[in-house]
Design a protein around this motif. Structure first.
Motif, PDB file in Angstrom:
ATOM      1  N   SER A  98      27.459 -22.769 -40.354  1.00  0.00           N
ATOM      2  CA  SER A  98      26.768 -23.204 -39.129  1.00  0.00           C
ATOM      3  C   SER A  98      27.699 -23.172 -37.938  1.00  0.00           C
ATOM      4  CB  SER A  98      26.093 -24.576 -39.237  1.00  0.00           C
ATOM      5  OG  SER A  98      26.368 -25.212 -40.410  1.00  0.00           O
ATOM      6  N   THR A  99      28.980 -23.566 -38.138  1.00  0.00           N
ATOM      7  CA  THR A  99      29.914 -23.504 -37.009  1.00  0.00           C
ATOM      8  C   THR A  99      30.053 -22.063 -36.516  1.00  0.00           C
ATOM      9  OG1 THR A  99      31.106 -25.319 -38.036  1.00  0.00           O
ATOM     10  CG2 THR A  99      32.203 -24.207 -36.228  1.00  0.00           C
ATOM     11  N   LEU A 100      30.174 -21.129 -37.445  1.00  0.00           N
ATOM     12  CA  LEU A 100      30.279 -19.715 -37.062  1.00  0.00           C
ATOM     13  C   LEU A 100      29.055 -19.259 -36.287  1.00  0.00           C
ATOM     14  CD1 LEU A 100      31.776 -17.761 -40.081  1.00  0.00           C
ATOM     15  CD2 LEU A 100      32.712 -18.015 -37.785  1.00  0.00           C
ATOM     16  N   ALA A 101      27.846 -19.638 -36.781  1.00  0.00           N
ATOM     17  CA  ALA A 101      26.614 -19.225 -36.119  1.00  0.00           C
ATOM     18  C   ALA A 101      26.564 -19.790 -34.705  1.00  0.00           C
ATOM     19  CB  ALA A 101      25.405 -19.693 -36.927  1.00  0.00           C
ATOM     20  N   GLN A 102      26.974 -21.078 -34.550  1.00  0.00           N
ATOM     21  CA  GLN A 102      26.957 -21.700 -33.226  1.00  0.00           C
ATOM     22  C   GLN A 102      27.908 -20.987 -32.272  1.00  0.00           C
ATOM     23  OE1 GLN A 102      27.975 -25.721 -34.308  1.00  0.00           O
ATOM     24  NE2 GLN A 102      25.842 -26.349 -34.392  1.00  0.00           N
ATOM     25  N   GLU A 103      29.156 -20.751 -32.767  1.00  0.00           N
ATOM     26  CA  GLU A 103      30.141 -20.079 -31.926  1.00  0.00           C
ATOM     27  C   GLU A 103      29.666 -18.680 -31.552  1.00  0.00           C
ATOM     28  OE1 GLU A 103      33.039 -21.302 -30.777  1.00  0.00           O
ATOM     29  OE2 GLU A 103      32.687 -23.252 -31.710  1.00  0.00           O
ATOM     30  N   LEU A 104      29.087 -17.967 -32.525  1.00  0.00           N
ATOM     31  CA  LEU A 104      28.599 -16.612 -32.275  1.00  0.00           C
ATOM     32  C   LEU A 104      27.523 -16.627 -31.189  1.00  0.00           C
ATOM     33  CD1 LEU A 104      28.515 -13.619 -33.036  1.00  0.00           C
ATOM     34  CD2 LEU A 104      26.841 -14.183 -34.786  1.00  0.00           C
ATOM     35  N   GLY A 105      26.595 -17.603 -31.274  1.00  0.00           N
ATOM     36  CA  GLY A 105      25.544 -17.713 -30.269  1.00  0.00           C
ATOM     37  C   GLY A 105      26.125 -17.925 -28.883  1.00  0.00           C
ATOM     38  N   ILE A 106      27.117 -18.843 -28.791  1.00  0.00           N
ATOM     39  CA  ILE A 106      27.732 -19.145 -27.489  1.00  0.00           C
ATOM     40  C   ILE A 106      28.461 -17.916 -26.948  1.00  0.00           C
ATOM     41  CG2 ILE A 106      29.480 -20.546 -26.336  1.00  0.00           C
ATOM     42  CD1 ILE A 106      28.738 -22.822 -28.256  1.00  0.00           C
ATOM     43  N   VAL A 107      29.226 -17.231 -27.820  1.00  0.00           N
ATOM     44  CA  VAL A 107      29.982 -16.055 -27.382  1.00  0.00           C
ATOM     45  C   VAL A 107      29.038 -14.955 -26.895  1.00  0.00           C
ATOM     46  CG1 VAL A 107      31.464 -14.183 -28.188  1.00  0.00           C
ATOM     47  CG2 VAL A 107      32.030 -16.521 -28.759  1.00  0.00           C
ATOM     48  N   LYS A 108      27.906 -14.780 -27.598  1.00  0.00           N
ATOM     49  CA  LYS A 108      26.951 -13.748 -27.172  1.00  0.00           C
ATOM     50  C   LYS A 108      26.416 -14.050 -25.771  1.00  0.00           C
ATOM     51  CE  LYS A 108      23.846 -13.376 -30.396  1.00  0.00           C
ATOM     52  NZ  LYS A 108      22.968 -13.099 -31.532  1.00  0.00           N
ATOM     53  N   LEU A 109      26.143 -15.362 -25.509  1.00  0.00           N
ATOM     54  CA  LEU A 109      25.665 -15.734 -24.174  1.00  0.00           C
ATOM     55  C   LEU A 109      26.745 -15.472 -23.128  1.00  0.00           C
ATOM     56  CD1 LEU A 109      23.732 -16.979 -22.155  1.00  0.00           C
ATOM     57  CD2 LEU A 109      24.507 -19.234 -22.863  1.00  0.00           C
ATOM     58  N   GLU A 110      28.006 -15.783 -23.489  1.00  0.00           N
ATOM     59  CA  GLU A 110      29.091 -15.573 -22.523  1.00  0.00           C
ATOM     60  C   GLU A 110      29.275 -14.098 -22.193  1.00  0.00           C
ATOM     61  OE1 GLU A 110      31.693 -19.617 -23.442  1.00  0.00           O
ATOM     62  OE2 GLU A 110      32.340 -17.703 -24.293  1.00  0.00           O
ATOM     63  N   ILE A 111      29.117 -13.224 -23.198  1.00  0.00           N
ATOM     64  CA  ILE A 111      29.194 -11.776 -22.954  1.00  0.00           C
ATOM     65  C   ILE A 111      28.077 -11.366 -21.989  1.00  0.00           C
ATOM     66  CG2 ILE A 111      28.894  -9.502 -24.010  1.00  0.00           C
ATOM     67  CD1 ILE A 111      30.243 -10.576 -26.493  1.00  0.00           C
ATOM     68  N   GLU A 112      26.884 -11.894 -22.262  1.00  0.00           N
ATOM     69  CA  GLU A 112      25.716 -11.629 -21.412  1.00  0.00           C
ATOM     70  C   GLU A 112      26.020 -12.024 -19.957  1.00  0.00           C
ATOM     71  OE1 GLU A 112      22.474  -9.870 -21.322  1.00  0.00           O
ATOM     72  OE2 GLU A 112      23.419 -10.014 -23.291  1.00  0.00           O
ATOM     73  N   GLN A 113      26.622 -13.219 -19.769  1.00  0.00           N
ATOM     74  CA  GLN A 113      26.923 -13.703 -18.417  1.00  0.00           C
ATOM     75  C   GLN A 113      27.962 -12.810 -17.738  1.00  0.00           C
ATOM     76  OE1 GLN A 113      28.024 -17.691 -19.582  1.00  0.00           O
ATOM     77  NE2 GLN A 113      26.042 -18.553 -19.010  1.00  0.00           N
ATOM     78  N   LEU A 114      28.981 -12.361 -18.514  1.00  0.00           N
ATOM     79  CA  LEU A 114      30.007 -11.468 -17.958  1.00  0.00           C
ATOM     80  C   LEU A 114      29.390 -10.157 -17.492  1.00  0.00           C
ATOM     81  CD1 LEU A 114      33.097 -11.865 -20.310  1.00  0.00           C
ATOM     82  CD2 LEU A 114      32.928 -12.412 -17.891  1.00  0.00           C
ATOM     83  N   LYS A 115      28.498  -9.613 -18.334  1.00  0.00           N
ATOM     84  CA  LYS A 115      27.834  -8.353 -17.974  1.00  0.00           C
ATOM     85  C   LYS A 115      27.093  -8.495 -16.657  1.00  0.00           C
ATOM     86  CE  LYS A 115      26.733  -6.192 -22.438  1.00  0.00           C
ATOM     87  NZ  LYS A 115      25.636  -6.169 -23.430  1.00  0.00           N
ATOM     88  N   ARG A 116      26.395  -9.659 -16.509  1.00  0.00           N
ATOM     89  CA  ARG A 116      25.622  -9.888 -15.293  1.00  0.00           C
ATOM     90  C   ARG A 116      26.541  -9.940 -14.071  1.00  0.00           C
ATOM     91  NH1 ARG A 116      22.712 -15.053 -16.299  1.00  0.00           N
ATOM     92  NH2 ARG A 116      22.801 -14.579 -18.514  1.00  0.00           N
TER      93      ARG A 116
END
Lengths: 119, 230
Positions: A98-116
């Motif tokens: 679950s910790t991995l899934a949570q971190e992965l979700g957060i990192v994916k959002l951060e990549i999305e924000q960087l792209k924007r």
């Protein structure tokens, strides 16, 4: 006293099982960390099969009439220990996944924000 | 004050866009974070199309506890001062947010929105209220605090509460259990009255024919929390 036939069957079965798991660890198909409890159980089982006196002694101490019942009881004991160790490992893995899934979700959002930001 | 609304979502395509558009118009100064907990319907796309929020899409279903904790971790990383947690089904009225944030500004760490202080709006079913009174008494026994609506998912959290919940948040029955976690860690807990609506669409995830079994499990979980180390 254990019947000699039972002794031979138990001993050969435990020995071949022991060789099989050691071989699997050697070939890196099992993690040593999770195997130790199996090794310990197998060795303990071999000891009580070769030394019929040991089984007899435990039976007398616990007031068990038939030594073969002591054998069954120790087998059940090993099984419970092994199943419990699996539950422990499962709980630990649950937290890790679950910790991995949570971190992965957060990192994916951060990549999305960087792209924007880059657009 | 940086404020973040956290809404965990699991297959809420019918309700979430209504919730989001209402939030956007009533709380323009507050960021919104949706945690899509592995929805199998169009929830994710519906959220993206509103352009009202950031979305964390979890790779698998973690359950409400794990999903909400993701939000607390994000809020901690982004240094938010207040987190408002809401449900994605339209039960919670955005009009109450300001009152809860004001409580946090006055030094409360965990502010719980309760529908059983003024008894206005949707009051839930009889069996559900019976269950709630059992949980109320358990929590009173363990922490000495009177929390009239321990299953309310409408809450505001201070920085201290965000840090605590990012580190440690119960998985099984997070609403009542997190009150114990907060009390054990000496957070200031306070309830204020709010008005709740019935769900817009669909059924609640809690309750049903196996509610006796549910109450046994939740009681065990709370008792174990009471014994656990902080």
């Amino acid at each position: 006293m254990l019947d000699y036939r039972l002794q031979i069957v138990l001993l050969s079965a435990t020995l071949s099982f022991l060789i099989y798991i050691i071989d699997m660890v050697r070939n890196k198909r099992l993690e040593l960390h999770y195997i130790i409890i199996w090794l310990f159980s197998a060795i303990a089982l071999i000891v009580i099969t070769i030394l019929p006196g040991a089984l007899h002694l435990i039976s007398q101490l616990l007031h068990i009439q038939e030594p073969v019942n002591t054998l069954f009881m120790s087998l059940i004991f090993f099984l419970i220990m092994i199943i419990f160790s699996l539950t422990k490992i499962l709980s630990k893995n649950f937290v890790r996944v679950s910790t991995l899934a949570q971190e992965l979700g957060i990192v994916k959002l951060e990549i999305e924000q960087l792209k924007r930001q880059m657009k | 004050m940086k404020k973040l609304i956290i809404i965990p979502v699991f297959n809420e395509e019918a309700n979430i866009s209504i919730v989001l558009s209402e939030l956007k118009s009533k709380c323009p100064d507050t960021d919104i974070l949706i945690i899509d907990d592995g929805s199998t319907d169009a929830s994710y796309k519906v959220c993206v199309d509103t352009r009202a929020c950031e979305i964390i899409r979890l790779p698998m279903n973690l359950g409400i506890g794990g999903a909400r904790q993701t939000g607390f971790k994000y809020a901690l990383n982004m240094e938010y001062d207040v987190v408002i947690q809401m449900d994605g089904d339209g039960q919670h009225d955005p009009a109450d947010i300001n009152a809860m944030v004001a409580e946090i500004e006055n030094g409360t760490d965990l502010c719980i929105g309760s529908r059983f202080i003024k008894y206005e709006g949707f009051q839930s079913s009889f069996t559900r209220r019976l269950g709630i009174s059992v949980i109320y008494n358990l929590i009173k026994m363990i922490t000495g605090k009177r929390i009239t609506d321990p299953t309310s998912g409408y809450r505001a959290c201070s920085r201290a509460a965000i840090a605590l919940f990012a580190r440690e948040y119960p998985h099984d029955y997070p609403e009542p259990e997190s009150i114990i976690t907060a009390a054990k860690n000496k957070l200031v807990i306070k309830e204020i009255p709010v008005t709740m609506n019935a769900r817009i669409n669909g059924k609640s995830t809690i309750g049903g024919s196996d509610s006796v079994y549910f109450m046994i499990k939740i009681t065990l979980a709370i008792l174990i929390d009471a014994m656990s180390k902080k």
